[in-house]
Design a protein around this motif. Structure first.
Motif, short mmCIF file in Angstrom:
data_model
loop_
_atom_site.label_atom_id
_atom_site.label_comp_id
_atom_site.label_asym_id
_atom_site.label_seq_id
_atom_site.Cartn_x
_atom_site.Cartn_y
_atom_site.Cartn_z
N PRO A 211 -3.07 4.12 7.95
CA PRO A 211 -3.66 5.45 7.70
C PRO A 211 -2.62 6.50 7.30
O PRO A 211 -2.96 7.43 6.56
N TYR A 212 -1.37 6.37 7.76
CA TYR A 212 -0.41 7.42 7.36
C TYR A 212 -0.06 7.35 5.89
O TYR A 212 0.40 8.33 5.31
N PHE A 215 -2.99 9.17 4.30
CA PHE A 215 -2.79 10.61 4.51
C PHE A 215 -1.70 11.15 3.57
O PHE A 215 -1.82 12.25 3.04
N LYS A 219 -2.00 14.09 0.91
CA LYS A 219 -1.08 15.24 0.87
C LYS A 219 -0.67 15.58 -0.55
O LYS A 219 -0.10 16.63 -0.79
N LEU B 92 -6.90 17.40 3.22
CA LEU B 92 -7.65 16.60 4.18
C LEU B 92 -7.04 16.78 5.57
O LEU B 92 -5.82 16.68 5.75
N PRO B 94 -7.04 14.70 8.70
CA PRO B 94 -7.45 13.31 8.85
C PRO B 94 -8.13 13.01 10.16
O PRO B 94 -7.95 13.68 11.17
N GLY B 99 -2.73 8.00 13.90
CA GLY B 99 -2.47 6.99 12.88
C GLY B 99 -2.06 7.61 11.56
O GLY B 99 -1.39 6.98 10.76
N ALA B 100 -2.47 8.87 11.34
CA ALA B 100 -2.22 9.48 10.04
C ALA B 100 -0.82 10.07 9.92
O ALA B 100 -0.39 10.44 8.84
N LEU B 101 -0.11 10.18 11.05
CA LEU B 101 1.26 10.71 10.99
C LEU B 101 2.23 9.54 10.97
O LEU B 101 2.05 8.55 11.68
N ASN B 102 3.26 9.67 10.14
CA ASN B 102 4.25 8.60 10.04
C ASN B 102 5.05 8.52 11.34
O ASN B 102 5.68 9.50 11.74
N GLN B 110 7.49 15.97 8.05
CA GLN B 110 6.18 15.55 7.54
C GLN B 110 5.47 16.72 6.86
O GLN B 110 4.64 16.51 5.99
N ILE B 111 5.82 17.95 7.30
CA ILE B 111 5.25 19.12 6.62
C ILE B 111 6.11 19.45 5.40
O ILE B 111 5.61 19.66 4.30
N ALA B 161 -1.21 17.68 12.00
CA ALA B 161 -1.93 17.18 10.82
C ALA B 161 -2.67 18.33 10.13
O ALA B 161 -2.69 18.42 8.90
N ILE B 164 -0.37 20.45 8.08
CA ILE B 164 -0.03 19.81 6.80
C ILE B 164 -1.14 20.09 5.78
O ILE B 164 -0.88 20.41 4.63
N ALA B 165 -2.40 20.02 6.27
CA ALA B 165 -3.53 20.26 5.37
C ALA B 165 -3.57 21.71 4.88
O ALA B 165 -4.03 22.00 3.79
#
Lengths: 314, 314
Positions: A211-212, A215, A219, B92, B94, B99-102, B110-111, B161, B164-165
């Motif tokens: 899922p990442y 995502f 992004k 999005l 998520p 799971g959506a973050l590395n 990540q941002i 998350a 980030i969106a």
């Protein structure tokens, strides 16, 4: 962390002791004892009969009359206290000297092969995953099946046949110039490279389904950012273990390749030692190989901490 | 001004067991700055609609209908054109932030990587990332930006998350089950955060959720989905105070504060949908007609409608 390191180091020492003891005992159990071997190499010819008197003489001179456990403890004591691993029965030289001569060629060969495994294995694995089921991927996968299916000694002989004997581009055997390094390094690297390609490919495909990654696409990141910053780093975590094991194998398992190419490394020394019943050489080679293998694996486990922030050894 | 106009969207996934009709004849409009909730139970096809808009559905998915966003049809856009919209125009939040973050990338990065992909320098990107962390209440920023997802709580991950969106200041935010799997406190913070986004920004929010309580608190309008279809659409006040579809009424009664009355039965398989009304089997007020004739979504007022042969009166 310190606690973990101490535990691992203690385990490392125990393993080395066990391996050396096992090698020592097994070699002494081989028929045609050590005294006989020494007598053949020093007093008479290799094919001649050895008399009882010669055996007694040699046994006295080389401390072979003591019980086996005492011989082993003596060897360990001298190794720890003086860094003396004994004297070769055959060459009559200190084993440490023979090892210092054999170690650099082995390290050079293993490091070169490892470089090929890492660079080719990882880049082809990533390429194959990114081009999944397209022509490039199929070619890479066929090549890996081919490389895995043939034993390394056969590949070594074929490389020799093509590049040395037919094309005359590279020397057949020997050691000394970079040209001498090419064929043994390739022969040694081919099989692990193929395995690493397949593992990297599988790991990358699994990571790309996480899922990442979805995502990261949402992004609006570029394809390169997604593959490099998100997929590759995660995909390589499980590959690290395999690379560590292979590096250990390359250091220790070059026995066949070193012998085919007459490469004067540890593997060559070990095989010579086995054939000539040269117990100090064989025991010491095994200790060196086991130590290198364990040190590499410990380093990989410590490296994990840097690659994967989720792992902690507290 | 209409920001998003979804017209007769049909999504189906070809599988060996036959086509899965995940979304059928979905039509709705979303005005700039408005909050529309897509609600329904698991498997009602609500997430598929969000993924179809931002084009994250797996390749091989069949999509029919039009999705007009700011005057252009997203279903007809090239991959590079949709790529340019992701993150900056449509973003999005998520489902499952864990799971959506590395897992091996620090929060701040990540941002920041989004801003780097937009051409900002590493330093400028980091400054923006820190501002966003502070904006969503992830303080102290100095510590949080260095921490990895596994070091954050579930609610903090959802805020990360979400930040980030928000990064690209998008016109449309799709929040895909933002409270799924969160504990009560994390759910409350997420609800507050979504309401803040709504009151402070100009972004339209498409809230996809099974959490009716959340939908009631922050949505202007609600579309209720059942077995891939919109069965009722209207203003949040109307849908919650005077639901017209029997399914909507059952859903509302199933909320804990309304008595937790369960709805017996299961929604039909999306590979073998009934000829008549999809809800007929579970409906308490169905007639013969419901099993034979598929009801159409009525048009009531500018943005209301119900898909039922025997709706409750408004």
């Amino acid at each position: 962390m310190h606690h973990y390191l101490i535990k691992r180091l203690a385990f490392l020492v125990l393993t080395i002791v066990a391996a050396s003891a096992l090698a020592f005992v097994l070699l002494h159990a081989v028929p045609g004892g050590s005294a006989e071997t020494i007598a053949r190499h020093t007093l008479v010819g290799l094919e001649d009969e050895v008399s009882e008197q010669m055996i007694t003489e040699v046994s006295d001179q080389y401390d072979l009359v003591d019980p086996l456990w005492q011989q082993y403890l003596n060897w360990v004591y001298r190794a720890v206290r003086y860094g003396d691993l004994g004297t070769s029965f055959v060459y009559h030289e200190p084993v440490t000297r023979l090892l210092t001569l054999a170690l650099p060629p082995t390290l050079i060969l293993a490091a070169t092969s490892m470089l090929i495994v890492i660079v080719a294995g990882i880049s082809l694995g990533i390429y194959s995953a990114v081009r999944e089921n397209r022509a490039g991927d199929l070619i890479v996968r066929c090549a890996t099946v081919f490389s895995i299916s043939f034993p390394s000694f056969w590949i070594a002989l074929m490389l020799m046949l093509v590049f040395s004997l037919t094309l005359n581009w590279l020397p057949v055997t020997g050691y000394g110039t970079p040209a001498h390094l090419v064929l043994p390094a390739l022969a040694l690297a081919l099989h692990p490279t193929a395995v690493v390609v397949r593992i990297v490919r599988t790991s990358m495909l699994e990571t790309l389904g996480q899922p990442y990654i979805t995502f990261a696409v949402a992004k609006g990141l570029s394809f390169g950012q997604i593959v490099w910053n998100h997929a590759v780093k995660n995909a390589l975590i499980p590959v690290t273990t395999v690379l560590g094991v292979y590096f250990g194998h390359l250091l220790a398992g070059a026995v066949i390749i070193e012998n085919i190419f007459a490469w004067p490394g540890i593997g060559h020394l070990l095989v010579d030692g086995v054939f000539s019943h040269d117990i100090p050489i064989v025991t010491s080679c095994i200790v060196v190989i086991v130590t290198m293998f364990l040190v590499v694996n410990l380093s990989v486990d410590l490296l994990y901490r840097i690659i994967d922030p989720r792992i902690s050894y507290e | 001004m209409t920001l998003l106009d979804v017209q007769s969207l049909n999504v189906h996934f070809p599988t060996r067991q036959g086509a899965v009709h995940a979304s059928r004849d979905i039509s709705f409009r979303l005005e700039a700055g408005e909050v529309l909730g897509l609600v329904g139970e698991t498997g009602s096809g609500k997430s598929v609609i969000g993924q179809a808009i931002i084009r994250l559905l797996p390749s091989g998915t069949r999509i029919a209908g039009r999705i007009i966003f700011s005057g252009q049809d997203l279903t007809a856009l090239s991959e590079s054109a949709i790529h340019a919209l992701r993150g900056s125009s449509i973003s999005l939040i998520p489902q499952n932030p864990s799971g959506a973050l590395n897992p091996v990338m620090a929060s701040g990065r990540q941002i920041a990587e989004f801003f780097e992909s937009q051409g900002r320098s590493r330093t400028a990107a980091r400054v923006r990332a820190r501002e966003l962390l502070a904006a969503v209440g992830l303080v102290p920023v100095d510590r949080i930006e260095r921490e990895y997802p596994h070091q954050l709580s579930g609610g903090m991950r959802q805020r990360l998350a979400t930040s980030i969106a928000l990064g690209g200041d998008p016109g449309l935010i799709i929040a895909d089950e933002p409270t799924k799997g969160l504990d009560y406190r994390a759910r409350e913070t997420t609800a507050r955060l979504l309401r803040e986004i709504h009151t402070t920004g100009q972004a339209a929010l498409l809230l996809i959720t099974h959490d009716l309580d959340l939908a009631e608190r922050i949505c202007d309008r609600i579309a209720v989905l059942y077995a891939g279809e919109i069965v009722e659409i209207g203003t949040a006040a109307q849908v919650f105070s005077a639901p017209r579809h029997p399914y909507t009424r059952a859903l509302i009664r199933a909320i804990p504060k309304n008595g937790l009355a369960p709805l017996p039965g299961q929604s039909p398989s999306l590979t073998a949908l009934p000829k008549g009304c999809a809800f007929a089997d579970r409906c308490s007020c169905g007639t013969d007609r419901c099993g034979l004739e598929h009801p159409l979504l009525t048009q009531e007022g500018p943005d209301g409608g119900v898909r039922c042969h025997h709706p409750f009166s408004a």
